[in-house]
Every structure is written in structure tokens, then in C-alpha cells.
Design a protein around this motif. Sequence first.
Motif, PDB file in Angstrom:
ATOM      1  N   MET A   1      -1.293 -12.259  55.725  1.00 54.74           N
ATOM      2  CA  MET A   1      -0.456 -11.630  54.495  1.00 54.74           C
ATOM      3  C   MET A   1      -1.365 -12.213  53.287  1.00 54.74           C
ATOM      4  SD  MET A   1       3.111 -13.760  54.226  1.00 54.74           S
ATOM      5  CE  MET A   1       3.003 -15.698  54.656  1.00 54.74           C
ATOM      6  N   GLU A   2      -1.286 -11.581  52.415  1.00 57.05           N
ATOM      7  CA  GLU A   2      -1.864 -11.821  50.980  1.00 57.05           C
ATOM      8  C   GLU A   2      -1.318 -13.082  50.241  1.00 57.05           C
ATOM      9  OE1 GLU A   2      -0.611 -10.253  47.069  1.00 57.05           O
ATOM     10  OE2 GLU A   2      -0.890  -8.199  48.242  1.00 57.05           O
ATOM     11  N   GLU A   3      -1.783 -13.536  49.599  1.00 61.18           N
ATOM     12  CA  GLU A   3      -1.510 -14.585  48.557  1.00 61.18           C
ATOM     13  C   GLU A   3      -2.172 -14.325  47.111  1.00 61.18           C
ATOM     14  OE1 GLU A   3       0.360 -17.017  47.565  1.00 61.18           O
ATOM     15  OE2 GLU A   3      -0.478 -19.081  48.356  1.00 61.18           O
ATOM     16  N   GLY A   4      -1.747 -13.382  46.413  1.00 62.10           N
ATOM     17  CA  GLY A   4      -1.937 -12.991  45.333  1.00 62.10           C
ATOM     18  C   GLY A   4      -3.485 -12.144  45.441  1.00 62.10           C
ATOM     19  N   ILE A   5      -3.471 -11.361  44.316  1.00 61.00           N
ATOM     20  CA  ILE A   5      -4.582 -10.262  44.411  1.00 61.00           C
ATOM     21  C   ILE A   5      -6.192 -10.616  44.460  1.00 61.00           C
ATOM     22  CG2 ILE A   5      -5.032  -9.952  41.925  1.00 61.00           C
ATOM     23  CD1 ILE A   5      -4.619  -6.780  42.498  1.00 61.00           C
ATOM     24  N   LEU A   6      -6.177 -11.642  44.204  1.00 60.61           N
ATOM     25  CA  LEU A   6      -7.810 -12.350  44.472  1.00 60.61           C
ATOM     26  C   LEU A   6      -8.052 -12.855  45.971  1.00 60.61           C
ATOM     27  CD1 LEU A   6      -8.338 -14.341  40.983  1.00 60.61           C
ATOM     28  CD2 LEU A   6      -9.295 -11.935  41.697  1.00 60.61           C
ATOM     29  N   SER A   7      -6.820 -12.883  46.682  1.00 60.47           N
ATOM     30  CA  SER A   7      -7.105 -13.357  47.977  1.00 60.47           C
ATOM     31  C   SER A   7      -7.496 -12.244  49.027  1.00 60.47           C
ATOM     32  CB  SER A   7      -5.624 -13.819  48.410  1.00 60.47           C
ATOM     33  OG  SER A   7      -4.799 -12.709  48.646  1.00 60.47           O
ATOM     34  N   TYR A   8      -7.484 -11.084  48.684  1.00 66.83           N
ATOM     35  CA  TYR A   8      -7.538 -10.006  49.619  1.00 66.83           C
ATOM     36  C   TYR A   8      -9.162 -10.256  50.247  1.00 66.83           C
ATOM     37  CZ  TYR A   8      -3.761  -7.076  47.647  1.00 66.83           C
ATOM     38  OH  TYR A   8      -2.462  -6.792  47.355  1.00 66.83           O
ATOM     39  N   ASN A   9     -10.083 -10.707  49.619  1.00 72.47           N
ATOM     40  CA  ASN A   9     -11.348 -10.516  50.429  1.00 72.47           C
ATOM     41  C   ASN A   9     -12.062 -11.864  50.331  1.00 72.47           C
ATOM     42  OD1 ASN A   9     -11.647  -7.461  51.135  1.00 72.47           O
ATOM     43  ND2 ASN A   9     -11.288  -7.384  48.730  1.00 72.47           N
ATOM     44  N   ALA A  10     -11.295 -13.103  50.113  1.00 74.51           N
ATOM     45  CA  ALA A  10     -11.631 -14.282  50.043  1.00 74.51           C
ATOM     46  C   ALA A  10     -12.192 -14.547  51.423  1.00 74.51           C
ATOM     47  CB  ALA A  10     -10.552 -15.136  49.565  1.00 74.51           C
ATOM     48  N   MET A  11     -13.208 -15.365  51.268  1.00 78.36           N
ATOM     49  CA  MET A  11     -13.967 -16.047  52.436  1.00 78.36           C
ATOM     50  C   MET A  11     -12.899 -16.735  53.341  1.00 78.36           C
ATOM     51  SD  MET A  11     -16.894 -14.713  52.444  1.00 78.36           S
ATOM     52  CE  MET A  11     -17.730 -15.867  53.755  1.00 78.36           C
ATOM     53  N   PHE A  12     -12.340 -16.411  54.567  1.00 82.98           N
ATOM     54  CA  PHE A  12     -11.583 -17.015  55.473  1.00 82.98           C
ATOM     55  C   PHE A  12     -12.426 -17.670  56.558  1.00 82.98           C
ATOM     56  CE2 PHE A  12      -8.490 -13.873  54.041  1.00 82.98           C
ATOM     57  CZ  PHE A  12      -7.718 -14.676  53.097  1.00 82.98           C
ATOM     58  N   HIS A  13     -11.956 -18.809  57.176  1.00 85.74           N
ATOM     59  CA  HIS A  13     -12.432 -19.202  58.243  1.00 85.74           C
ATOM     60  C   HIS A  13     -12.145 -18.193  59.495  1.00 85.74           C
ATOM     61  CE1 HIS A  13     -13.293 -23.013  56.063  1.00 85.74           C
ATOM     62  NE2 HIS A  13     -11.979 -23.280  56.134  1.00 85.74           N
ATOM     63  N   ASP A  14     -13.325 -17.727  60.071  1.00 87.82           N
ATOM     64  CA  ASP A  14     -13.234 -16.805  61.000  1.00 87.82           C
ATOM     65  C   ASP A  14     -13.900 -17.251  62.412  1.00 87.82           C
ATOM     66  OD1 ASP A  14     -15.731 -16.628  60.279  1.00 87.82           O
ATOM     67  OD2 ASP A  14     -15.758 -14.561  59.680  1.00 87.82           O
TER      68      ASP A  14
END
Length: 361
Positions: free
Chosen positions: A129-142
Amino acid sequence: MRHIMFICNTYYQMITAIQLRYTHFSTDDTYIILTDHSKDAREVSRRLQKAECFNEVYYAEVKSLDQDKHGIATAACSILSGVTGRAEWMKEIEELRCDELIYFNLSISTLHLFALLNSNNPCLKCSRMEEGILSYNAMFHDGDGDMPLRARSIMNIRNILKKKNMVDTVDSFYCFYPELYTGKLNCIKIPTIKRNSKTANELKKIFSSQTKYRQKYIFFTSVYDFEGGFPVGEYELVTKVADLVGKDNLLVKMHPRDTRTIYRENGFCVDKDSSIPWEAIQLSSDFSEKVFMTINSCSVLAGSLMAERPVRTHYMFKLCDISNNESCKINARDIESLLNQGKMKSVFRMVKIAEKLDDII
């Protein structure tokens, strides 16, 4: 009927989970874990349980577990729990069977929770789920890039044992504005939160604000007069705003990390409920006739972007000297980039970057 589990490290995530519970999962059994990553989370979890929004509310002390630095013995135990799904902090839910786990932070505690729920249901689905609008395409550990040693160790061992890893089961991304998402997950829109909706009413029960918000202008302070480099002159800017609109018509909303008393000592009206998450306050009241101001805080946008009725908002970093504060400069660039996105023009129609002080009138 499905069984849905949320794990939330912040109140923004909790608010998002409540809205999902009342929209996408209105006919399902829902459970939530609120962790001690947020201040006063134990008390908030009690209020949330009393509100009867979720079938069960759990409070978990995992902040120290999620920190990067641990001794060898502690690290080994946390890795083992990530493999087996058995940890002391999950004793209360060790028999729970869920169909979907929804989270934002890929932390050690989240990996523990996945291991437990996956052992109880091998068909478990995971979603972000999102964590604010700047989180949408943040680099996640994948699983492909840099990852903390303990997390990578958990995944490597589970691979050897032919067990599923969390990154292999993530299917969807829940957010308020799918048009901003450019990733590969199945993007699912969260409906905006309407005034007097079930979510808004629950927030009133959980967070009881005593402030009346009679002032038309509300200034949200940042940390950049004491963090990130040289002071940017925010206090001086607030003083100029007060001279323009009148001190009695201006309310200062302090940043949670700002323990200074400079505003109160100089006669400014300061919000006494600065410890309550702003999103909860805004979503449970009507601020449509107010004017929000900030140097470059995204949290000011958060409530408006979750809500049905946006609020006139001014970013004022151009009226400060941010040249010697690197953190503030990076944040300002992110804000400009976000506001310049053509597909979001209608969403940001009430948001402006102030070029001069008179722009706020």
C-alpha cells in the motif's frame, strides 16, 4: 469471506488501512498490527480496538528488531524467525490464517509476519500500500538490488529450503492515484476519503483534537532551521506571513521533531495538537476555506490527496534561502517535479509554489 492482515508502521499507513477496510474489504474479516515505530502506538491501538473497525487490533514492539545493528546472537535469532515464522512478538497470532497480507515497509518484522502467515496458508497473497505520494515509485527491495544482510539471509535460506519468499508473492499495489504509478504490480485505486464517511468518523474516535482551527492561515513548519544544513530562515518567513495576514489569523503547526519554543515565546498561535497526525485531523474536519503554507512538506499534501475536497496550499521554499541546506534542496526538487506532472494537473489545481509573499492572499 476472506481474511486480510495489515501491518502498519505509521499512522498514514493506518489511515490507508482503515479506508481499505471500509471500501475494498468491507465484507471481509480484517486484522491490523500497529507497531511501535509510531509514537504512542500502544494507546492508539487501544482506541482503534475500541472503535471496532477491524476484527482484531494487535500492538507489536518491533522497532528494535527492525533496526540494522544487532549482535550476532540477536541477528541469528531474527534470521531464524524469518525462516520458520516463529517469533515471540507473534505469539498472539500464531494460529491466524489469512488470505492477503498488505504492507508498506519491507522490514524484518514484515518478513517474520510473512513467514508465519505463509506457513499457515501457502496460498497467501501479498500486496503493498502507498505511504504518501512520493512513495509510489520509490526503490523497494525486490530481491535484485541491495538488501540488508539479515533480510537477504532469510531469503537465501528460504530459497534453499524451497520455501516461498515474500518478494515472490507480491501481486498488487493499493494507492489513491494509480495514474502516478509506473511499476509492474497490479495497481488498485483506493477511493478518496469523504467527509462524514466511516473512515472520517473512525478517525474522530481515535484521534480527539481539541483545537478549533479558527484561523484562516495554517503554516506547517519543517525541520530545516535545525536539520539538513544551514538554517533556511523559516522562522523569519513565518514572521513575514504574520505581518501580512495578522498574527491572530495565523496558526503554526509544529513539526513533530521540532521541540523548540521560539514560536510560542514570540506570541504566535501554536497548534496544541501537533502530536496528532495531520492527516487524521484534516480528514475528520472541513478545511476547504483555509489556506495551508509550508516550505516543502509533503505531509501537507497527504490529507488533501486522501480527501474528497482539496485545500488551497502554497509551497514557499522560493522565499527562503535553501542554498546551504542539501536536504531541503532535494526535497524542493522532488516537490517541483511532482507538481509539474501533466497528468496530475487537475489533482494539484489547488497547490501552488509561491513566487512572492503576496501569492498567499
